[in-house]
Scaffold this active site. Sequence first.
Site, short mmCIF file in Angstrom:
data_model
loop_
_atom_site.label_atom_id
_atom_site.label_comp_id
_atom_site.label_asym_id
_atom_site.label_seq_id
_atom_site.Cartn_x
_atom_site.Cartn_y
_atom_site.Cartn_z
N ASP A 193 58.92 -34.39 6.51
CA ASP A 193 59.01 -35.54 5.61
C ASP A 193 58.76 -35.17 4.14
OD1 ASP A 193 56.45 -35.00 6.44
OD2 ASP A 193 56.01 -37.02 7.15
N HIS B 272 52.25 -35.47 4.72
CA HIS B 272 50.97 -36.21 4.75
C HIS B 272 49.83 -35.28 5.16
CE1 HIS B 272 54.17 -39.24 5.58
NE2 HIS B 272 53.47 -39.95 4.71
N HIS C 142 47.63 -37.20 12.67
CA HIS C 142 46.72 -38.20 12.11
C HIS C 142 45.70 -38.71 13.15
CE1 HIS C 142 48.84 -38.30 8.37
NE2 HIS C 142 49.95 -38.77 8.89
ZN LIG Z 1 54.10 -37.12 7.67
#
Ligand SMILES: [Zn+2]
Length: 317
Positions: free
Chosen positions: A254, A175, A136
Amino acid sequence: MSTAYLSHQDCHRHDMGGGHPECPQRLDAIEDWLISHGMDAALDRHDAPKAELACLERAHSARYVAEMRATLEALEQQAARGEGVAPKALDPDTFANGHTWAAALRAAGAAVMATDLVMDGRAENAFCAVRPPGHHATRDQAMGFCFFNNVAVAARHALDVRGLDRVAVVDFDVHHGNGTEDILANDDRVLMVSIFQDPLYPYSGNDPLGPNMLNVPVPPYTRGPEVREMIEALWMPALERFKPQMIFVSAGFDAHREDELAQLGLVEADYEWITLRIMDVARRHAKGRIVSCLEGGYHLSALGRSVGAHLRALAGL
Ligand SMILES: [Zn+2]
């Protein structure tokens, strides 16, 4: 040839505060799994070095690196003087303590060293058991538990320093790897393929930022068989066409069905399958060269088992 395993105690000392899901115990869970399954001896262990600032600046602006250094070194000095350091917020869910500077340098340094080990033929592939994670972190911003983009730093090292012409980045964290996309979009030496839950933090990825980005958003509650179908149909032809000379993996776990930060339904066998598919491409085009870096994965037991499945595949066990 062996699978290299890079980590460092500094990565364990970075702590974002009680109750934060991106916690030091994540690395313990991985170590425990390796020891209890006799995997320890199968891996070639290395202590991660600290990344040179010049390495970081291949993926981040010099100004951002200098800002991070000033902020995080101040915390490090405070801790060295024996003063208590309360976790300092860099964004609503990203915090630094007195060990964050060292940990962030080790995490990026691991990815760079892993790249060199694999390029030099001293390891067939490598896994970096590091934190903070990286995908990120954008060119100019720390966010989403990430400070420096370990995978982007290593990919640029492979291209700019080690002289490769084409590398692929594969991101299977639940993500979207917005930071990696921000840094590598429109770099035509890179193909990035990813799969992620949509909608979910950081609420990006639906509109790819460049023609070298293959983003596959999937709805909540998608399970392993559907994810495998999409990877086979979308990632594989693109990777085959691109013929990467090395593959970097943003290995987040995740999307596991036990992980509470998201709602996908992958299990250990899916991570093993994805790893084997990546290895197939690497074997055909990249002399088997893979560098994989830990990203997310917050259910401690599921994380240990999933990294175990990934490593077993990488090590050919
Ligand atoms: Zn993640």
